[in-house]
Write a protein that holds these residues in place. Sequence first.
Motif, mmCIF file in Angstrom:
data_model
loop_
_atom_site.group_PDB
_atom_site.id
_atom_site.type_symbol
_atom_site.label_atom_id
_atom_site.label_comp_id
_atom_site.label_asym_id
_atom_site.label_seq_id
_atom_site.Cartn_x
_atom_site.Cartn_y
_atom_site.Cartn_z
ATOM 1 N N GLY A 19 1.389 -1.177 0.496
ATOM 2 C CA GLY A 19 -0.333 -0.039 0.063
ATOM 3 C C GLY A 19 0.453 0.703 -0.190
ATOM 4 O O GLY A 19 1.557 1.240 -0.896
ATOM 5 N N GLU A 24 0.302 2.974 6.841
ATOM 6 C CA GLU A 24 -0.730 2.521 6.929
ATOM 7 C C GLU A 24 -1.925 2.053 7.543
ATOM 8 O O GLU A 24 -3.047 1.689 7.570
ATOM 9 N N HIS A 27 -4.782 4.001 6.214
ATOM 10 C CA HIS A 27 -5.137 3.426 4.352
ATOM 11 C C HIS A 27 -6.533 3.987 4.340
ATOM 12 O O HIS A 27 -7.287 4.945 3.084
ATOM 13 N N SER A 31 -7.919 6.754 1.393
ATOM 14 C CA SER A 31 -9.210 6.084 1.050
ATOM 15 C C SER A 31 -10.490 6.662 -0.114
ATOM 16 O O SER A 31 -10.537 6.561 -1.066
ATOM 17 N N MET A 84 -5.594 -1.345 -5.484
ATOM 18 C CA MET A 84 -5.300 0.117 -4.297
ATOM 19 C C MET A 84 -6.778 0.281 -3.268
ATOM 20 O O MET A 84 -6.111 -0.162 -1.949
ATOM 21 N N ILE A 87 -7.027 -2.899 -1.032
ATOM 22 C CA ILE A 87 -5.320 -3.440 -0.319
ATOM 23 C C ILE A 87 -6.054 -1.865 1.291
ATOM 24 O O ILE A 87 -6.349 -2.455 2.254
ATOM 25 N N PHE A 88 -6.546 -0.934 0.576
ATOM 26 C CA PHE A 88 -7.217 0.274 1.976
ATOM 27 C C PHE A 88 -8.333 -0.258 2.517
ATOM 28 O O PHE A 88 -8.423 -0.173 3.937
ATOM 29 N N ARG A 93 -3.337 -7.620 0.662
ATOM 30 C CA ARG A 93 -1.833 -7.066 -0.068
ATOM 31 C C ARG A 93 -1.609 -8.283 -1.396
ATOM 32 O O ARG A 93 -0.858 -7.725 -1.942
ATOM 33 N N HIS A 179 5.231 -0.784 -2.494
ATOM 34 C CA HIS A 179 4.406 0.130 -2.892
ATOM 35 C C HIS A 179 2.739 -0.820 -3.096
ATOM 36 O O HIS A 179 2.563 -1.590 -2.491
ATOM 37 N N SER A 180 1.815 0.322 -3.521
ATOM 38 C CA SER A 180 0.709 -0.008 -3.555
ATOM 39 C C SER A 180 -0.497 -0.414 -5.483
ATOM 40 O O SER A 180 -1.284 -1.452 -5.309
ATOM 41 N N TYR A 181 1.016 -0.614 -6.037
ATOM 42 C CA TYR A 181 0.833 -1.578 -7.377
ATOM 43 C C TYR A 181 1.918 -1.607 -7.890
ATOM 44 O O TYR A 181 2.809 -1.651 -7.506
ATOM 45 N N ASN A 281 0.673 7.340 -7.026
ATOM 46 C CA ASN A 281 -1.171 7.039 -7.174
ATOM 47 C C ASN A 281 -1.424 7.955 -7.298
ATOM 48 O O ASN A 281 -2.380 8.219 -8.019
#
Length: 315
Positions: A19, A24, A27, A31, A84, A87-88, A93, A179-181, A281
């Motif tokens: 993420g 964290e 998140h 989002s 993404m 994940i949030f 993950r 990373h988130s992607y 992002n």
Amino acid sequence: MVDSNITEFTNPSTFILMGIPGLEAAHVWISIPFCIMYAIAILGNITILFIVKTEQSLHGPMYYFLCMLAITDLVLSTSTMPKMLSIFWFNSREISFSACLTQMYFIHCFSVMESGVFVALALDRYMAICHPLRHSTILTNSVVAKIGLAVVLHSGILALPYPFLVRHWPYCRTNIIPHSYCDHMAVVNLACADTRISSYYGLFVVFSVVGLDVPFIIVSYIQILRAIFSLPTKDARLKTFGTCGSHLCCILSFYLPEFFSSLVQRFGHKVPLHSLVLFANVYLLVPPLLHPIIYGVRTKQIRERLLRLFTCKGT
């Protein structure tokens, strides 16, 4: 529960996306604006596609290229945002190795494609303003289709080496991507090998796109501005410049963040990691958000069609 301290393995079947590292705990709050921007981007680009499809008077080269831009924005934002947000919201993950490579390919392919669409739009505006009598005879539907196909093939081929190079490297350190992607360099940095070829190829793509597409766009708009300032009346100059203003706004919103993001990811070692990830992002989401808003507000034909659409619904 996935062990986050995995250190000895080769070529993992899954990666773990962190993420936004260091944030964290926030998140869920992060989002909210991302989800709102994504929803607006989806709605706006679908609206552009709907208006152009249903309005016969908008069936022309510029609007076909705008549709191509809208589709590119939809794919580019959708390739990252659903994962993404999962994940949030759900702490989901894990991403398979194949899905990670696919996501990476789509991100780079459609980023290059977006640049190609801007080149096509610059060509269309150049022909419409500098050679108005030849515009409709040169940019026919078949020529527009060939330009669109060339843009798709160029971006698809240019992005192909990314997943192939990443699949080639051995991974024996960790499978955790900060990373988130599946960003190209974020994944490459996990490899336990000399990965300079991946870094060099990434820079080659950035500088080839910027070095070829941007000069063409700049030259086109220099010629366009010269033609605009040679018009006899102030009203004609303002009207013509207004047509190009939306294109220039969208071009700047795409190229400046992309170039800055690529350089910072490779050379900005002193920049906090969470700032890099947040910027990456935002870079993928803001252009798809802004493009339909800019074209909807600044393009008279689309604006009028939107007003008629909402007026009809209101009555």
